[in-house]
Scaffold this motif. Structure first.
Motif, PDB file in Angstrom:
ATOM      1  N   SER A  33       0.970  -1.016   0.136  1.00 25.74           N
ATOM      2  CA  SER A  33      -0.001  -0.209   0.099  1.00 25.74           C
ATOM      3  C   SER A  33       0.729   1.029  -0.050  1.00 25.74           C
ATOM      4  N   TYR A  34       0.767   2.272  -0.897  1.00 25.81           N
ATOM      5  CA  TYR A  34       1.311   3.389  -0.978  1.00 25.81           C
ATOM      6  C   TYR A  34       0.702   4.922  -0.449  1.00 25.81           C
ATOM      7  N   GLY A  35       1.445   5.505   0.137  1.00 17.49           N
ATOM      8  CA  GLY A  35       1.014   6.948   0.451  1.00 17.49           C
ATOM      9  C   GLY A  35       1.696   7.736  -0.653  1.00 17.49           C
ATOM     10  N   ILE A  36       0.467   8.560  -1.163  1.00 22.85           N
ATOM     11  CA  ILE A  36       1.135   9.724  -2.240  1.00 22.85           C
ATOM     12  C   ILE A  36       1.372  10.907  -1.506  1.00 22.85           C
ATOM     13  N   LEU A  37       2.221  11.553  -1.531  1.00 24.08           N
ATOM     14  CA  LEU A  37       2.641  12.687  -0.664  1.00 24.08           C
ATOM     15  C   LEU A  37       2.911  13.856  -1.670  1.00 24.08           C
ATOM     16  N   GLY A  38       2.601  15.084  -1.186  1.00 23.82           N
ATOM     17  CA  GLY A  38       3.252  16.317  -1.976  1.00 23.82           C
ATOM     18  C   GLY A  38       2.475  17.517  -1.459  1.00 23.82           C
ATOM     19  N   VAL A  39       2.972  18.722  -1.605  1.00 21.16           N
ATOM     20  CA  VAL A  39       2.548  19.886  -0.965  1.00 21.16           C
ATOM     21  C   VAL A  39       1.271  20.337  -1.960  1.00 21.16           C
ATOM     22  N   ASN A  40       0.464  21.155  -1.101  1.00 26.02           N
ATOM     23  CA  ASN A  40      -0.667  21.574  -1.760  1.00 26.02           C
ATOM     24  C   ASN A  40      -0.479  22.122  -3.259  1.00 26.02           C
ATOM     25  N   GLY A  41      -1.480  21.705  -4.211  1.00 26.59           N
ATOM     26  CA  GLY A  41      -1.354  21.966  -5.550  1.00 26.59           C
ATOM     27  C   GLY A  41      -0.294  21.007  -6.384  1.00 26.59           C
ATOM     28  N   ALA A  42       0.417  20.206  -5.848  1.00 33.00           N
ATOM     29  CA  ALA A  42       1.441  19.429  -6.562  1.00 33.00           C
ATOM     30  C   ALA A  42       0.461  18.410  -7.711  1.00 33.00           C
ATOM     31  N   GLY A  43      -0.500  18.162  -7.258  1.00 34.30           N
ATOM     32  CA  GLY A  43      -1.378  17.197  -8.566  1.00 34.30           C
ATOM     33  C   GLY A  43      -1.583  15.834  -7.891  1.00 34.30           C
ATOM     34  N   LYS A  44      -1.486  15.647  -6.765  1.00 33.76           N
ATOM     35  CA  LYS A  44      -1.961  14.225  -6.000  1.00 33.76           C
ATOM     36  C   LYS A  44      -3.268  13.958  -6.501  1.00 33.76           C
ATOM     37  N   SER A  45      -4.393  14.764  -6.274  1.00 30.09           N
ATOM     38  CA  SER A  45      -5.444  14.256  -6.530  1.00 30.09           C
ATOM     39  C   SER A  45      -5.826  13.902  -8.179  1.00 30.09           C
ATOM     40  N   THR A  46      -5.155  14.748  -9.173  1.00 29.14           N
ATOM     41  CA  THR A  46      -4.932  14.549 -10.375  1.00 29.14           C
ATOM     42  C   THR A  46      -4.602  13.393 -10.835  1.00 29.14           C
ATOM     43  N   ASP A 173      -4.980  -3.786  -1.741  1.00 28.27           N
ATOM     44  CA  ASP A 173      -3.980  -2.772  -1.459  1.00 28.27           C
ATOM     45  C   ASP A 173      -4.777  -1.288  -1.501  1.00 28.27           C
ATOM     46  N   ILE A 174      -3.979  -0.530  -1.135  1.00 26.60           N
ATOM     47  CA  ILE A 174      -4.529   0.868  -0.768  1.00 26.60           C
ATOM     48  C   ILE A 174      -3.622   1.901  -1.473  1.00 26.60           C
ATOM     49  N   LEU A 175      -3.926   2.861  -2.231  1.00 23.32           N
ATOM     50  CA  LEU A 175      -3.028   4.012  -2.482  1.00 23.32           C
ATOM     51  C   LEU A 175      -3.925   5.088  -1.916  1.00 23.32           C
ATOM     52  N   MET A 176      -3.139   5.917  -1.084  1.00 20.09           N
ATOM     53  CA  MET A 176      -3.667   6.717  -0.294  1.00 20.09           C
ATOM     54  C   MET A 176      -3.260   8.471  -0.222  1.00 20.09           C
ATOM     55  N   ILE A 177      -3.789   9.169  -0.399  1.00 20.15           N
ATOM     56  CA  ILE A 177      -3.473  10.622  -0.047  1.00 20.15           C
ATOM     57  C   ILE A 177      -4.198  11.156   1.144  1.00 20.15           C
ATOM     58  N   SER A 178      -3.234  11.809   1.730  1.00 21.38           N
ATOM     59  CA  SER A 178      -3.780  12.312   3.102  1.00 21.38           C
ATOM     60  C   SER A 178      -2.686  13.361   3.595  1.00 21.38           C
TER      61      SER A 178
END
Length: 217
Positions: A33-46, A173-178
């Motif tokens: 399972s992966y955590g997708i990290l990044g600053v606001n506006g980086a494009g994680k949700s996209t 599995d999980i791909l998570m943005i938080s």
């Protein structure tokens, strides 16, 4: 497995071009399972929407050989003029699921009563969220996408949601943005950091979190 091959995504405005991914090639390995990290506006949700298939890259290819969910709890895909039950039936058919089983599960889980037969446009945001979360749990996926899921309903219903999600994630599995790093640590084994159009892979989620904190100093 989910595989990116030379994937690029950008948005163009009158003022400038915003690059989300720049010829990214990366693999999300099964069993992790992966955590997708990044600053606001980086494009994680996209990026997550491209994995879900609701948004296309400008170039490159995203290849999947497993069943991937829509972003967990997403209610934006419901047709407002259709009833809750009609929306459930439509999604169940689209995924090749037994319509009666899915509708029965969600009706019991979401606790909407007679509103299940009312148009979704008459729902409160909380009711729509309960319907969406119930539907997410009614269909089994190999990989669940989780984009900053928020608490749904009162404390009793939130406990019910957590129990259902824990049951599903035992076999998926999980791909998570938080932005909650404790949440990322609880659910994820590995991390990916989205920065300047690159998706940097970390074998240990703690290393990804440390790199994320360095970006936010």
């Amino acid at each position: 497995m989910i595989r990116f091959r030379n994937v690029s995504k950008h948005f163009r405005t009158q003022q400038h071009r915003k690059t989300i991914l720049d010829r990214v090639s990366v693999e999300f390995l099964p069993g992790y399972s992966y955590g997708i990290l990044g600053v606001n506006g980086a494009g994680k949700s996209t990026t997550m929407r491209m994995i879900a298939g609701t948004m296309l890259p400008n170039s490159g290819r995203i290849w999947k050989d497993l069943r991937v969910s829509w972003p967990l709890g997403l209610s934006a895909g419901f047709h407002p003029a259709m009833t809750g039950r009609e929306n459930l039936n439509f999604v169940a058919r689209a995924y090749g699921e037994d319509v009666r089983r899915v509708a029965g599960f969600v009706e019991d889980f979401a606790e909407l009563g007679d509103y299940i037969n009312a148009p979704v446009r008459t729902y409160s945001s909380g009711m729509s969220a309960r319907l969406a979360f119930g539907l997410s749990m009614a269909i089994e996926f190999d990989c669940y996408l989780v984009d900053e899921i928020t608490a749904v309903g009162d404390a009793r219903f939130q406990k019910k949601c957590r129990a259902a999600f824990e049951k599903r994630r035992k076999n998926a599995d999980i791909l998570m943005i938080s932005h909650g790093m404790n949440t990322i640590k609880s659910y994820c084994d590995k991390g990916m950091l989205l920065v300047d159009g690159r998706l940097v892979v970390f074998d240990k989620v703690d290393e990804a979190i440390e790199a994320y904190y360095r970006l936010n100093r």
